[in-house]
Design a protein around this motif. Structure first.
Motif, mmCIF file in Angstrom:
data_model
loop_
_atom_site.group_PDB
_atom_site.id
_atom_site.type_symbol
_atom_site.label_atom_id
_atom_site.label_comp_id
_atom_site.label_asym_id
_atom_site.label_seq_id
_atom_site.Cartn_x
_atom_site.Cartn_y
_atom_site.Cartn_z
ATOM 1 N N TYR A 1 0.848 -1.203 0.075
ATOM 2 C CA TYR A 1 0.101 0.055 -0.027
ATOM 3 C C TYR A 1 0.987 1.313 -0.090
ATOM 4 O O TYR A 1 2.190 1.042 0.285
ATOM 5 C CB TYR A 1 -0.796 -0.011 1.380
ATOM 6 C CG TYR A 1 -0.195 -0.130 2.557
ATOM 7 C CD1 TYR A 1 0.283 -1.179 2.995
ATOM 8 C CD2 TYR A 1 0.247 0.969 3.171
ATOM 9 C CE1 TYR A 1 0.913 -1.539 4.180
ATOM 10 C CE2 TYR A 1 0.875 0.906 4.471
ATOM 11 C CZ TYR A 1 1.137 -0.408 4.647
ATOM 12 O OH TYR A 1 2.117 -0.643 5.888
ATOM 13 N N ASP B 1 4.540 4.076 8.441
ATOM 14 C CA ASP B 1 3.626 2.968 8.165
ATOM 15 C C ASP B 1 3.837 2.442 6.711
ATOM 16 O O ASP B 1 3.551 3.096 5.898
ATOM 17 C CB ASP B 1 2.063 3.572 8.326
ATOM 18 C CG ASP B 1 1.073 2.398 8.254
ATOM 19 O OD1 ASP B 1 1.276 1.450 7.992
ATOM 20 O OD2 ASP B 1 -0.053 2.813 8.740
ATOM 21 N N ASP C 1 2.427 -5.009 7.333
ATOM 22 C CA ASP C 1 1.627 -3.829 7.659
ATOM 23 C C ASP C 1 2.282 -3.239 9.020
ATOM 24 O O ASP C 1 1.580 -3.731 10.045
ATOM 25 C CB ASP C 1 0.149 -3.680 7.459
ATOM 26 C CG ASP C 1 -0.452 -2.401 7.890
ATOM 27 O OD1 ASP C 1 0.138 -1.473 7.730
ATOM 28 O OD2 ASP C 1 -1.944 -2.566 7.952
ATOM 29 N N THR D 1 3.890 -0.294 11.423
ATOM 30 C CA THR D 1 4.071 1.104 12.078
ATOM 31 C C THR D 1 5.060 1.340 13.083
ATOM 32 O O THR D 1 4.833 0.524 14.117
ATOM 33 C CB THR D 1 2.716 1.800 12.384
ATOM 34 O OG1 THR D 1 1.861 1.607 11.070
ATOM 35 C CG2 THR D 1 3.002 3.451 12.406
ATOM 36 N N GLU E 1 -2.825 -2.133 16.144
ATOM 37 C CA GLU E 1 -2.395 -0.918 15.758
ATOM 38 C C GLU E 1 -2.929 0.285 16.334
ATOM 39 O O GLU E 1 -3.257 1.295 15.805
ATOM 40 C CB GLU E 1 -2.153 -0.528 14.144
ATOM 41 C CG GLU E 1 -3.671 -0.939 13.466
ATOM 42 C CD GLU E 1 -3.685 -0.444 12.078
ATOM 43 O OE1 GLU E 1 -3.379 0.527 11.815
ATOM 44 O OE2 GLU E 1 -4.220 -1.254 11.256
ATOM 45 N N GLU F 1 2.129 -0.347 15.203
ATOM 46 C CA GLU F 1 1.657 -1.406 14.587
ATOM 47 C C GLU F 1 2.253 -2.541 14.182
ATOM 48 O O GLU F 1 3.523 -2.626 13.686
ATOM 49 C CB GLU F 1 0.990 -0.930 13.310
ATOM 50 C CG GLU F 1 0.377 -1.804 12.227
ATOM 51 C CD GLU F 1 -0.447 -1.300 11.026
ATOM 52 O OE1 GLU F 1 0.108 -0.167 10.573
ATOM 53 O OE2 GLU F 1 -1.483 -1.732 10.659
#
Ligand code: GLY
Ligand code: MN
Ligand code: MN
Length: 464
Positions: free
Chosen positions: A252, A283, A295, A297, A404, A428
């Motif tokens: 992403y 992130d 994913d 962070t 997260e 996260e």
């Protein structure tokens, strides 16, 4: 502009640029001959198809007697004659094992067969012959072998996938298509992917490991990022280099948010200058070649040391995350870890005097969003699953998710003391539910205040 022109050898139109030179009959004839046979390169991606028959069988069992179409998706124009990079739909990748950029337009069809089952047929665009009169291989910008690379022929595709393959042109229009059932199919495809098998968990661990390397790269690169007028963009680029070098890219758009930008949940403009007195919220996730993404962070002080107030906010979020992680186990409701973390946040905000008490949902002014989601082929994985199987469901071993929590203290929020305004913190991590709890997959990246400071100190000392 791209003009579409009928090819000499078939009905499909060639994608030719208006600035491409016309082709003489002599050249056309010359191009059609003199090519040795060239087998599919041995380094062509070999999909992991050993698990796909069982996946298709599980889908088949849910829809007896129904014809099911699962498309890879189509190319999308970015501008003029340039397309976005292609990534196949996650359900298509999961059912076929095919994950490459050569899949646009392909469709997996499950044809009802026998009293209950289905036969899988993969409709695809096979390699175009160079000698049959088609000029596609050297003239077609979208699909030509000399423009975008060699595709498998039907036989090679069958060998790679273990699925019967047919030419896309044979698919035609589905008779009596019932679009009202698309939602049901999408929900089933999400729900079937909720629990990951061991191979999928290993792919996710690989994504996490590459992401960890990317975070290390970013910290090593901070001196250059701090010196650049768009330091956030520099950071995005450093992480993107690692993501593209090790995997398919980022799962992403990277969020590289310094200072008050961190209060925007999905800050992807990433055009800010870095101030060493502020925090950086990064992130980011690497997506593997098999399309599984991490994913993660981390929020870190750009100076390498948290200020007292940054530390105060960070430690409350960390305590919330610890409480959330402690609530993960098979049989717990999906919402439990969120509730556990939010209780800690509410109590902390009440202790600081920001909230009058820790009851109710007023803390959401500062936390904004829910604190976790399923993770897999998509960053927000299995999003079409029905509430009873996901949001209101219970956790099962093999599910992978993020925890997260965050605090987003807006710079213009008059309910906050001045020193707290403009601080955004999210922590996260990625976890897999095990038989009796959860395994932290992203534990190689530190989370405690001391751990973050030591990590940054060691990497910055080492230089870039
Ligand atoms: N990176 C998007 C999210 O954390 O959900
Ligand atoms: Mn997330
Ligand atoms: Mn994230």
């Amino acid at each position: 502009m791209t003009v579409h022109q009928a090819s000499q050898g078939g009905t499909r139109r060639l994608a030719i640029g208006s600035h491409d030179l016309p082709v003489s009959h002599e050249l056309s004839a010359f191009m059609a001959n003199g090519w040795a046979s060239s087998p599919l390169p041995t380094d062509a991606r070999v999909p992991a198809h050993s698990a796909t028959p069982a996946r298709r069988a599980r889908l088949s069992a849910r829809f007896p007697g129904e014809r099911l179409l699962v498309p890879a998706g189509e190319l999308k124009v970015r501008s003029n004659d340039c397309d976005y990079r292609f990534r196949p739909h996650s359900a298509y990748a999961w059912l076929t094992g095919l994950t490459g950029e050569d899949q646009p337009g392909h469709v997996l069809v499950l044809e009802p067969s026998g009293p209950h089952g289905h036969e899988a047929v993969l409709y695809l665009r096979p390699r175009c012959s160079r000698t049959g009169g088609s000029e596609e291989f050297y003239r077609d910008r979208r699909y030509g072998e000399f423009w975008v690379g060699r595709r498998p022929d039907l036989e090679e595709a069958e060998r790679l996938t273990g699925i019967r393959c047919a030419h896309l042109d044979e698919l035609g229009t589905a008779p009596g298509r019932d679009a009202s059932k698309d939602g049901e199919l999408a929900a089933a495809l999400s729900e079937l992917r909720l629990v990951k098998d061991a191979w999928e968990v290993a792919q996710l661990q690989l994504a996490v490991d590459h992401t960890t390397a990317g975070f290390n790269d970013v910290v090593r690169g901070l001196p250059r990022a701090l010196a650049h007028p768009r330091g956030e963009r520099w950071i995005e680029g450093v992480f993107g280099l690692r993501a593209r070098a090790e995997g398919n890219g980022t799962g992403y758009d990277t969020i590289a948010a310094s200072g008050a930008h961190a209060c925007v949940l999905h800050w992807i403009h990433n055009d800010g200058r870095l101030d060493p007195s502020e925090l950086l919220l990064l992130d980011a996730g690497v997506e593997t070649d098999t399309l599984y993404t991490a994913d993660i962070t981390r929020t870190m002080p750009l100076s390498g040391r948290f200020s007292p107030v940054q530390r105060q906010v960070y430690e409350l979020v960390l305590a919330a995350q610890e409480a959330g992680i402690a609530a993960l186990r098979p049989g717990a409701s999906f919402r439990d870890f969120h509730r556990a973390g939010m209780r800690v946040i509410s109590e902390g905000l009440a202790e600081w005097g920001v909230l009058k008490n820790s009851e109710g949902d007023l803390h959401r002014r500062y936390t904004l969003c829910s604190s976790g989601h399923m993770l897999g082929l998509d960053v927000h994985d299995c999003a079409k699953a029905r509430a009873e199987t996901y949001l209101d469901g219970v956790l099962e071993a093999g599910q992978v998710l993020t925890v997260e929590p965050g605090l987003y203290l807006q710079p213009d929020d008059e309910t906050l003391p001045a020193e707290l305004r403009g601080i955004g913190v999210r922590i996260e991590d990625d976890l897999v539910i095990t038989e009796n709890g959860a395994h932290l997959m992203s534990g190689a990246l530190p989370r405690s205040v001391a751990g973050i400071e030591d990590w940054m100190g060691a990497l910055l000392e080492g230089g870039s």
